[in-house]
Design a protein around this motif. Structure first.
Motif, PDB file in Angstrom:
ATOM      1  N   ASP A 180      57.773  21.468  76.187  1.00 18.70           N
ATOM      2  CA  ASP A 180      56.548  20.679  76.145  1.00 18.70           C
ATOM      3  C   ASP A 180      55.409  21.619  75.757  1.00 18.70           C
ATOM      4  O   ASP A 180      55.012  22.474  76.545  1.00 18.70           O
ATOM      5  N   PRO A 181      54.888  21.517  74.532  1.00 17.06           N
ATOM      6  CA  PRO A 181      53.868  22.474  74.104  1.00 17.06           C
ATOM      7  C   PRO A 181      52.603  22.437  74.949  1.00 17.06           C
ATOM      8  O   PRO A 181      51.893  23.423  75.048  1.00 17.06           O
ATOM      9  N   TRP A 182      52.338  21.288  75.581  1.00 16.02           N
ATOM     10  CA  TRP A 182      51.138  21.221  76.406  1.00 16.02           C
ATOM     11  C   TRP A 182      51.269  22.114  77.639  1.00 16.02           C
ATOM     12  O   TRP A 182      50.282  22.598  78.174  1.00 16.02           O
ATOM     13  N   GLU A 714      59.493   5.638  72.168  1.00 15.48           N
ATOM     14  CA  GLU A 714      60.954   5.752  72.250  1.00 15.48           C
ATOM     15  C   GLU A 714      61.451   7.096  71.692  1.00 15.48           C
ATOM     16  O   GLU A 714      62.510   7.563  72.068  1.00 15.48           O
ATOM     17  N   GLU A 715      60.687   7.688  70.767  1.00 12.68           N
ATOM     18  CA  GLU A 715      61.115   8.939  70.146  1.00 12.68           C
ATOM     19  C   GLU A 715      60.734  10.166  70.954  1.00 12.68           C
ATOM     20  O   GLU A 715      61.154  11.282  70.640  1.00 12.68           O
ATOM     21  N   THR A 716      59.914   9.989  71.984  1.00  9.89           N
ATOM     22  CA  THR A 716      59.449  11.126  72.781  1.00  9.89           C
ATOM     23  C   THR A 716      60.293  11.247  74.047  1.00  9.89           C
ATOM     24  O   THR A 716      60.487  10.253  74.753  1.00  9.89           O
ATOM     25  N   PRO A 717      60.785  12.445  74.368  1.00  6.77           N
ATOM     26  CA  PRO A 717      61.592  12.606  75.583  1.00  6.77           C
ATOM     27  C   PRO A 717      60.800  12.290  76.847  1.00  6.77           C
ATOM     28  O   PRO A 717      59.566  12.388  76.868  1.00  6.77           O
ATOM     29  N   VAL A 718      61.511  11.933  77.865  1.00  5.58           N
ATOM     30  CA  VAL A 718      60.905  11.662  79.158  1.00  5.58           C
ATOM     31  C   VAL A 718      60.210  12.920  79.675  1.00  5.58           C
ATOM     32  O   VAL A 718      60.680  14.043  79.482  1.00  5.58           O
ATOM     33  N   ASP A 719      59.066  12.733  80.304  1.00  4.16           N
ATOM     34  CA  ASP A 719      58.258  13.797  80.907  1.00  4.16           C
ATOM     35  C   ASP A 719      57.591  14.701  79.875  1.00  4.16           C
ATOM     36  O   ASP A 719      57.236  15.835  80.165  1.00  4.16           O
ATOM     37  N   VAL A 720      57.410  14.190  78.657  1.00  2.00           N
ATOM     38  CA  VAL A 720      56.704  14.916  77.608  1.00  2.00           C
ATOM     39  C   VAL A 720      55.496  14.088  77.191  1.00  2.00           C
ATOM     40  O   VAL A 720      55.533  12.862  77.206  1.00  2.00           O
ATOM     41  N   ARG A 721      54.432  14.762  76.816  1.00  3.27           N
ATOM     42  CA  ARG A 721      53.244  14.051  76.366  1.00  3.27           C
ATOM     43  C   ARG A 721      53.504  13.367  75.031  1.00  3.27           C
ATOM     44  O   ARG A 721      54.358  13.788  74.260  1.00  3.27           O
ATOM     45  N   ALA A 734      47.574  14.935  88.309  1.00  2.00           N
ATOM     46  CA  ALA A 734      47.307  13.777  87.464  1.00  2.00           C
ATOM     47  C   ALA A 734      47.864  14.068  86.079  1.00  2.00           C
ATOM     48  O   ALA A 734      47.634  15.141  85.526  1.00  2.00           O
ATOM     49  N   SER A 735      48.572  13.114  85.490  1.00  2.00           N
ATOM     50  CA  SER A 735      49.287  13.424  84.253  1.00  2.00           C
ATOM     51  C   SER A 735      49.416  12.190  83.383  1.00  2.00           C
ATOM     52  O   SER A 735      49.228  11.055  83.830  1.00  2.00           O
ATOM     53  N   ILE A 736      49.754  12.455  82.115  1.00  2.00           N
ATOM     54  CA  ILE A 736      50.051  11.402  81.146  1.00  2.00           C
ATOM     55  C   ILE A 736      51.351  11.812  80.465  1.00  2.00           C
ATOM     56  O   ILE A 736      51.359  12.732  79.645  1.00  2.00           O
ATOM     57  N   ARG A 737      52.444  11.147  80.808  1.00  2.00           N
ATOM     58  CA  ARG A 737      53.758  11.550  80.314  1.00  2.00           C
ATOM     59  C   ARG A 737      54.618  10.322  79.987  1.00  2.00           C
ATOM     60  O   ARG A 737      54.451   9.250  80.572  1.00  2.00           O
ATOM     61  N   VAL A 738      55.524  10.514  79.053  1.00  2.41           N
ATOM     62  CA  VAL A 738      56.481   9.463  78.730  1.00  2.41           C
ATOM     63  C   VAL A 738      57.467   9.324  79.885  1.00  2.41           C
ATOM     64  O   VAL A 738      57.897  10.315  80.481  1.00  2.41           O
ATOM     65  N   THR A 739      57.814   8.070  80.174  1.00  6.04           N
ATOM     66  CA  THR A 739      58.706   7.796  81.297  1.00  6.04           C
ATOM     67  C   THR A 739      59.711   6.719  80.917  1.00  6.04           C
ATOM     68  O   THR A 739      59.479   5.943  79.969  1.00  6.04           O
ATOM     69  N   ASP A 740      60.809   6.650  81.644  1.00  4.62           N
ATOM     70  CA  ASP A 740      61.769   5.548  81.498  1.00  4.62           C
ATOM     71  C   ASP A 740      61.765   4.648  82.724  1.00  4.62           C
ATOM     72  O   ASP A 740      62.678   3.852  82.922  1.00  4.62           O
ATOM     73  N   GLU A 741      60.710   4.754  83.547  1.00  6.73           N
ATOM     74  CA  GLU A 741      60.606   3.911  84.736  1.00  6.73           C
ATOM     75  C   GLU A 741      60.292   2.464  84.377  1.00  6.73           C
ATOM     76  O   GLU A 741      60.745   1.533  85.050  1.00  6.73           O
ATOM     77  N   GLN A 742      59.459   2.274  83.353  1.00  4.53           N
ATOM     78  CA  GLN A 742      59.051   0.941  82.910  1.00  4.53           C
ATOM     79  C   GLN A 742      59.006   0.931  81.391  1.00  4.53           C
ATOM     80  O   GLN A 742      58.780   1.958  80.755  1.00  4.53           O
ATOM     81  N   ALA A 743      59.194  -0.263  80.800  1.00  2.28           N
ATOM     82  CA  ALA A 743      59.029  -0.422  79.352  1.00  2.28           C
ATOM     83  C   ALA A 743      58.825  -1.897  79.039  1.00  2.28           C
ATOM     84  O   ALA A 743      59.535  -2.757  79.554  1.00  2.28           O
ATOM     85  N   ALA A 744      57.824  -2.175  78.212  1.00  2.00           N
ATOM     86  CA  ALA A 744      57.633  -3.552  77.761  1.00  2.00           C
ATOM     87  C   ALA A 744      58.734  -3.954  76.806  1.00  2.00           C
ATOM     88  O   ALA A 744      59.226  -5.084  76.829  1.00  2.00           O
ATOM     89  N   THR A 745      59.112  -3.028  75.940  1.00  2.00           N
ATOM     90  CA  THR A 745      60.283  -3.177  75.063  1.00  2.00           C
ATOM     91  C   THR A 745      60.964  -1.828  75.008  1.00  2.00           C
ATOM     92  O   THR A 745      60.365  -0.783  75.262  1.00  2.00           O
ATOM     93  N   GLY A 746      62.218  -1.805  74.633  1.00  2.00           N
ATOM     94  CA  GLY A 746      62.935  -0.552  74.564  1.00  2.00           C
ATOM     95  C   GLY A 746      63.174   0.038  75.938  1.00  2.00           C
ATOM     96  O   GLY A 746      63.306  -0.686  76.935  1.00  2.00           O
TER      97      GLY A 746
END
Length: 906
Positions: A180-182, A714-721, A734-746
């Motif tokens: 994660d480059p951030w 969908e193309e970004t791994p979980v826990d990555v910005r 406090a964070s902003i990360r991709v998650t698989d906990e919820q999704a409107a689609t996909g």
């Protein structure tokens, strides 16, 4: 100009007739394509019997002069007149201290009157056969590994290698898995090698093409680019790894970093492209309409350098009083080993140049041309002192124009490059191989003068001065940059750049009487004059900078600079920008005129007051009030001790809409002490043909293409910005990360996680920089809220968030109870723990009305449509930033999915 040089010019005009210089008769030699190195070289053309005539090569002329010296017969000036035609070089033309002249007896290699001699390492490529749309030929030496060219010129024009995509770029999907480059943002270029060696890609953007080991990936970072050979490609994980790293982590500046690929056989699909199959030794070309390669001149370069002046400054042996006048140097190569890094500011890693001088003193390059090259045109490095580069035309450059000095300062003065001059040169059309190339680069070098040049059509700085970061002892000082015309640089390709850029402590350096305009960066950093890290003790006066993206002037950090009597006009964002706050006075800013129609007056960080602003004239020609840092009025700003004697008033320019910034009589600037200055002498000087040459180039209007947003995460791994976000601010969990906990689609969405006890309620925060200026724009996204979540989204007309004077367009808020507000007005309640859909449509530019439409769709219910809802600011016209903030003060979260921003087709 010395008397000797004046007589030298007369000698050239007389084309071979002997004149005297300080009483000494000139010795003449001649070189011609139809000459013979066994002849005397004393005749301008072969005699009737063809028993004598000119030399065939400049090398033979050089050796003939050496022979005269060895005989003790050389006490007067020597003039070698070179007839027109092309001289093919199989090795660089080299001059050493034994080839030197003296002050009274200089040695000059000059073009014969009215003729153009070309020294080229270009190899003509023939034997073409047409196969369908394409032309093919086998090139000797390629298959055998003796020649690996990377550039092709057809009828004097550079042609691109086959690339994908043909226009624009791909976007990386993110860094290699597990990176994660951030999280390594504090390390930057010092980050581990693994972060710099590859990235993930989207879909089938990269493929297992033929000859994959010869494909190159061209990657954009912020102020530089890098090129890479592919070590491995894994379609299953959509990852690519390179044979050598870049200097910066991949996807560090943007998660969706830009790139394209070149030298791809499957990409040979557009006129002008070519592909060299190294294994087969075959060159294939896609012709332009009506282009017949059996009749065309097709050239590929073979050498990295054409002319070398090789002094030995360590042992006090210099190349001196050697002049080159009216010669054309064309076609040099570039090379890159598979394990070689190819990436640094100013392309300063390059070790060669078409004309490369070391240990050279009192030498002259005048009216020379350097074109169609792979790197820099000229480099005066170690031990080069008191040399002049005069009225040279440098164009079609792989990197940049002129380099003065080195990146390391030699301990001994005789080893330093200093007291050199670049005068009346036209430098343009650069960065074809190395985007970071500069027009003129001064490294750790002092007492240079760069004046009356025209510099344009580059991707990076016009002129760069200094090579020290911070407040180390000065290594570049007393440089004078004046009367230069610098324009149309950046091209929207790179960031962090300026018309004139400085680094380090620089006492005695003067930047004055320069005209700078049309500076367009990719994201941040399109400035007119840009004192960067540690720039100090510089005088900046009597310059005009207009039509810049981010401001006419920006000082990142430095001390005690003086900025006075300049005109900074019509920047697209902040007009004047202040960076890092420090305990000393950063600069004095006085008697300047700031004129603008959009953006803010003062942007950046002005909190500590360690600057001195006074006797300035400010005017917002749009009619909007000027707001000062901290949302202060002018009177409140003056109470803080700034701009006490300044005015807000129309400066009464003659015609600012057409960039005529002369002042009419009665201008209020006069009462502030502003001194009018004349820029009629800026840029090139000399004959009308020379001065008018830049006007033959057509420039597109400066504009920033809009950047649509579309991400389902969908193309970004979980826990990555997320990719594409320009700024993400996090703090204390406090964070902003991709998650698989919820999704409107996909399977994935973006989670904003908030925690209590943060220093600011506007964290975490995320922004996009889409840059739409006209038309109707549509934004849509899905939201899912936990109890207690507070969401804030707004459109801004400035790339900076929180700057005084910004205008807000559509603004949505959802409070902890699920109450949805638009521009502060309650509209409806949205569900918690359930996805719902939001759409906003708003006109911009000529289509702006000050209103927008909002549609909210809750599953199982009819869409709620709110039309003609007012923007926060009725005169909101431009969308430059979309901000999303979690404002909760407790542990909670909300989720974002399927965000899309695009122009609505009429």
């Amino acid at each position: 100009m010395t008397a000797c040089l004046i007589l030298l010019s007369l000698t050239i005009l007389l084309a071979g007739h002997c004149v005297t210089c300080n009483g000494s008769q000139t010795i003449n030699f001649y070189v011609a394509p139809n000459g013979n190195d066994t002849w005397s070289g004393r005749l301008a053309a072969p005699n009737a019997e063809r028993t004598d005539g000119p030399f065939a090569t400049l090398t033979r002329a050089r050796d003939a002069i050496r022979e005269l010296k060895a005989q003790g017969a050389l006490m007067q000036p020597v003039l070698v007149l070179v007839r027109g035609g092309t001289y093919r070089l199989s090795e660089p033309l080299v001059f050493t201290p034994e080839d030197s002249g003296t002050a009274d007896a200089p040695i000059t290699y000059a073009a014969y009157l009215g003729e153009k001699p070309v020294l080229s390492s270009g190899v003509p490529i023939t034997g073409w056969e047409k196969e369908g749309k394409l032309w093919r030929t086998e090139v000797r030496g390629v298959k055998e590994g003796r020649w690996d060219f990377r550039q092709l010129f057809v009828n004097g024009q550079r042609r691109p290698r086959a690339r994908i995509p043909n226009e624009g770029t791909f976007r990386a999907a993110g860094p290699l898995p597990g990176i994660d480059p951030w999280r390594i943002s504090g390390e930057g270029w010092a980050a581990p090698r693994e972060t710099k060696i590859g990235f993930r890609y989207h879909n089938d953007d990269l493929q297992e093409w033929a000859n994959l080991e010869d494909v190159m990936v061209f990657v954009y970072h912020s102020w530089t680019t890098s090129r890479h050979y592919i070590a491995s490609l894994d379609p299953a994980t959509r990852t690519v790894r390179f044979t050598a790293p870049s200097n910066w982590p991949m996807c560090y500046w943007e998660t969706g970093e830009r790139y394209y690929v070149e030298n791809v056989r499957e990409g040979l699909d557009a006129p002008g492209e070519w592909y060299r199959d190294r294994k087969a030794g075959v060159l294939t070309y896609y012709p332009l309409p009506d282009e017949n390669l059996t009749q065309a001149e097709v050239i590929a370069p073979a050498l990295l350098e054409l002319l070398r002046l090789e002094g030995d400054p360590e042992n006090r042996r210099f190349v001196e009083h050697l002049n080159f006048v009216g010669l054309s140097f064309q076609h040099t190569a570039w090379t890159q080993g598979r394990d070689e890094k190819c990436d640094w500011q100013a392309a300063a890693f390059l070790k060669t140049a078409a004309i490369h001088a070391r240990g050279t003193r009192h030498c002259l390059l005048e009216q020379c041309e350097v074109a169609h090259i792979g790197g820099y045109a000229m480099w005066l490095e170690r031990g080069c002192q008191d040399n002049r580069i005069v009225q040279c035309h440098l164009y079609d450059l792989g990197a940049g124009g002129v380099r003065l000095g080195e990146t390391v300062l030699p301990d001994q003065e005789r080893l330093r490059a200093e007291h050199n001059e670049v005068f009346n040169c036209f430098i343009h059309d650069g960065g074809h191989v190395y985007h970071a190339g500069m027009g003129v680069w001064i490294g750790k070098s002092s007492y240079n003068t760069v004046h009356h040049n025209e510099i344009c059509d580059l991707f990076k700085d016009g002129i760069s001065v200094g090579w020290s970061w911070g407040y180390a002892p000065s290594s570049a000082h007393h440089n004078v940059i004046e009367y230069n015309h610098i324009h149309h640089i950046g091209q929207g390709e790179l960031s962090d750049m300026g018309g004139i850029y400085t680094l380090g402590v620089s006492p005695g350096t003067r930047i004055r009487y320069n005209l700078i305009h049309d500076v367009l960066s990719y994201s941040y950093g399109g400035w007119g004059i840009y004192p960067d890290e540690g720039s100090s003790e510089i005088l900046i006066e009597n310059n005009v900078a207009y039509l810049t993206k981010n401001g006419g002037f920006f000082q990142n950090y430095g001390r005690e600079n003086t900025v006075r009597n300049n005109i900074f006009a019509l920047a697209m964002e902040g007009q004047v920008m202040h960076g890092r706050q420090e305990p000393h006075i950063s600069f004095t800013f006085e008697r300047n005129i700031i004129y603008f129609t959009e953006g803010s007056l003062l942007s950046g960080d002005w909190g500590n007051g360690n600057f001195r602003l006074d006797h300035n004239l400010y005017w917002n020609a749009s009619g909007e009030p000027i707001i000062f840092p901290g949302y202060l009025t002018f009177a409140e700003w003056q109470k803080k001790g700034q701009d006490v004697h300044s005015l807000i008033a129309d400066p009464l320019f003659v015609n600012p809409e057409h960039y005529d910034f002369h002042l009419k009589p009665g201008s209020p600037a006069f009462q502030l002490g502003f001194q009018p200055f004349d820029l009629s002498e800026v840029g090139l000087v000399g004959t009308s043909e020379w001065v008018d040459a830049p006007r033959q180039i057509q420039h597109s209007p400066m504009s920033i293409p809009p950047m649509p947003i579309e991400d389902g995460f969908e193309e970004t791994p979980v826990d990555v910005r997320p990719a594409g976000a320009s700024m993400i601010i996090e703090e204390k969990g406090a964070s902003i990360r991709v998650t698989d906990e919820q999704a409107a689609t996909g399977q994935r969405s973006l989670k904003f996680t908030d925690v209590p006890s943060l220093e600011s309620d506007w964290k975490p925060q995320m922004s996009y920089l889409p840059y739409f200026t006209e038309g109707t724009v549509h934004l849509s996204f899905d939201l899912w809220l936990e109890p207690g979540a507070i969401v804030w989204m707004e459109w801004l007309d400035m790339a900076e968030w929180g700057v005084a004077g910004r205008k807000v367009g559509p603004k949505l808020e959802v409070d902890e109870a699920g109450q949805l507000k638009a521009s502060g007005s309650p509209l409806m309640t949205v569900p918690l723990g359930q996805w719902f859909h939001v759409e906003i449509v708003c006109g911009l530019g000529p289509q702006a009305t000050g209103f927008y439409d909002l549609t909210v769709t809750i599953p199982g219910e009819n869409p709620r449509v709110f039309t003609w809802f007012p923007c926060v600011d009725w005169n909101f016209r431009i969308l430059r930033r979309v901000v999303l903030v979690s404002q909760a003060t407790q542990s909670t979260a909300f989720y974002l999915d399927n965000i899309k921003l695009k122009a609505v087709e009429e």
